[in-house]
Design a protein around this motif. Structure first.
Motif, PDB file in Angstrom:
ATOM      1  N   LYS A   3      30.970  48.114  33.726  1.00  0.00           N
ATOM      2  CA  LYS A   3      29.841  47.925  33.479  1.00  0.00           C
ATOM      3  C   LYS A   3      30.427  46.548  32.616  1.00  0.00           C
ATOM      4  O   LYS A   3      31.156  46.836  31.068  1.00  0.00           O
ATOM      5  CB  LYS A   3      29.160  48.537  32.911  1.00  0.00           C
ATOM      6  N   ASP A   4      29.536  45.864  31.516  1.00  0.00           N
ATOM      7  CA  ASP A   4      29.829  45.330  30.254  1.00  0.00           C
ATOM      8  C   ASP A   4      29.488  46.174  29.095  1.00  0.00           C
ATOM      9  O   ASP A   4      28.373  46.725  29.298  1.00  0.00           O
ATOM     10  CB  ASP A   4      28.885  43.462  30.193  1.00  0.00           C
ATOM     11  N   MET A   5      29.625  44.918  28.437  1.00  0.00           N
ATOM     12  CA  MET A   5      29.483  46.363  27.070  1.00  0.00           C
ATOM     13  C   MET A   5      27.380  46.471  27.036  1.00  0.00           C
ATOM     14  O   MET A   5      27.239  47.327  25.770  1.00  0.00           O
ATOM     15  CB  MET A   5      29.742  45.185  25.420  1.00  0.00           C
ATOM     16  N   ASN A   6      26.753  45.617  27.213  1.00  0.00           N
ATOM     17  CA  ASN A   6      25.254  45.781  27.265  1.00  0.00           C
ATOM     18  C   ASN A   6      24.947  46.877  29.129  1.00  0.00           C
ATOM     19  O   ASN A   6      24.280  47.086  28.448  1.00  0.00           O
ATOM     20  CB  ASN A   6      24.624  44.624  27.776  1.00  0.00           C
TER      21      ASN A   6
ATOM     22  N   GLU B 171      25.836  46.253  31.837  1.00  0.00           N
ATOM     23  CA  GLU B 171      25.143  45.821  32.971  1.00  0.00           C
ATOM     24  C   GLU B 171      26.428  45.867  33.899  1.00  0.00           C
ATOM     25  O   GLU B 171      27.383  45.447  33.630  1.00  0.00           O
ATOM     26  CB  GLU B 171      24.982  44.309  32.852  1.00  0.00           C
TER      27      GLU B 171
END
Length: 348
Positions: A159-162, A164
């Protein structure tokens, strides 16, 4: 201890969700030079694989072992399924090129050399080699080299930092030395954690208190879904490389029971499914009466207890205690030296 790895995997509910039933596991801080086999060495012997002993054995196995063709077939079948999802089709030449690259990745030749930011106590900067990172098939090959099952605890999605989803993480699951006779292999699995592109040794903490939680690791996720058995099918000479072949649940259980000491651990009524009782600061020392029974069920049944593999942590090398004591002694000396340096710099 690898705090970031522990927090990441616990938040993803992949690690220690079982701590109301089984002992808590801890990832160890591991050298980040690309040689993922440091983690395996730490888990087994308590020190990094500085001499590249495991890496040499792994490369030799993939290069010249009579079992290498079976691993090639297992790898090709699993990669074919992934390629089909992405709409990729390899020629025979491309398949062999990919496999040769897999073998070369296990080489002891460093990918690059750099100056390390770390230094010894004399202040001299030491050189550092960076090695090729390893993939899932290398973990399977390592299981054969060690003649020991390996369980990798990992999240399923990067996942990315958000938060997602970016890409799937394929490392998690159970790796069995399927090309070896089960009677000639260890049945206590080697445990590794994978997070952030990095492997860590996964170990239980030794305690002098009476053991109230089982020394075992679940073979399912927190939803009681069986962990994937990686490269479980050898398609042999099938033209479609076994694309339509799959193990049934009962066949998977039979395979696990052949290679691991499988038990079902009955949870107490009302016990937290996500291991809240085992969280830090909450009932870690609570004595739980667990009933261990050999797993005979061939059906997935949540009421039949938690399916686990027993960890034989009592079978350790005699010299480990001396190693640990020596490490603590030298660590204390280093700490005292650092404290003295801080005091000296403060005065002057």
């Amino acid at each position: 201890m690898a705090i970031a790895t522990q927090v990441s995997l616990e938040q993803a509910n992949r690690l220690n969700w079982w701590t109301g039933v089984c002992q808590r596991l801890w990832p160890l801080s591991t050298s980040g030079d690309g040689n993922c086999l440091h983690a395996a060495s730490l888990a087994m012997w308590g020190f990094h694989d500085r001499l590249l002993t495991l890496r040499k054995a792994l490369h030799a196995f993939l290069s010249s072992s009579p079992r290498r063709e079976a691993l090639w077939r297992r790898w090709r079948r699993q990669q074919s399924l992934l390629n089909a999802q992405a709409g990729l089709v390899y020629t025979e030449v491309e398949w062999r090129q990919e496999w040769n690259a897999i073998v070369n990745m296990a080489s002891t030749e460093p990918r690059l050399r750099r100056l390390s930011v770390a230094s010894d106590h004399s202040g001299d900067v030491s050189g550092g080699d960076i090695y090729e990172s390893l993939e899932e098939i290398h973990v399977l090959a390592l299981a054969h080299v060690l003649r020991r099952p390996i369980i990798v605890v990992a999240d399923t999605v990067l996942k990315d930092m958000n938060g997602e989803a970016l890409a799937p993480i394929p490392f998690g699951g159970i790796y069995l030395p399927l090309e070896c006779s089960a009677s000639e292999c260890h049945h206590s699995p080697l445990l590794l954690a994978y997070d952030g592109g990095h492997f860590s040794a996964l170990v239980a903490m030794e305690t002098q208190a009476p053991v109230s939680l089982a020394s075992a690791i679940p073979l399912t996720d927190s939803n009681r879904e069986l962990l994937p058995i990686q490269f479980s099918i050898d398609p042999e000479d099938r033209e479609d490389f076994g694309g339509k072949m799959e193990l049934s649940y009962s066949e998977s259980i039979a395979l696990l029971k052949e290679n691991l000491d499988v038990v079902r651990i009955e949870e107490q009524e009302g016990e937290s499914r996500n291991g809240i009782l085992g969280s830090i600061g909450k009932s870690v020392g609570q004595k739980l009466r667990l009933k261990l029974s050999r797993s005979n069920s061939q059906r997935q049944n949540n009421k039949g207890g938690l399916l686990c593999a027993v960890l034989h942590s009592e079978k350790r090398h005699e010299y480990l205690d001396k190693m640990f004591n020596n490490y603590l002694h030298t660590a204390r000396i280093r700490f005292q030296q650092e404290q003295e340096n801080v005091i000296f710099k403060t005065k002057f």
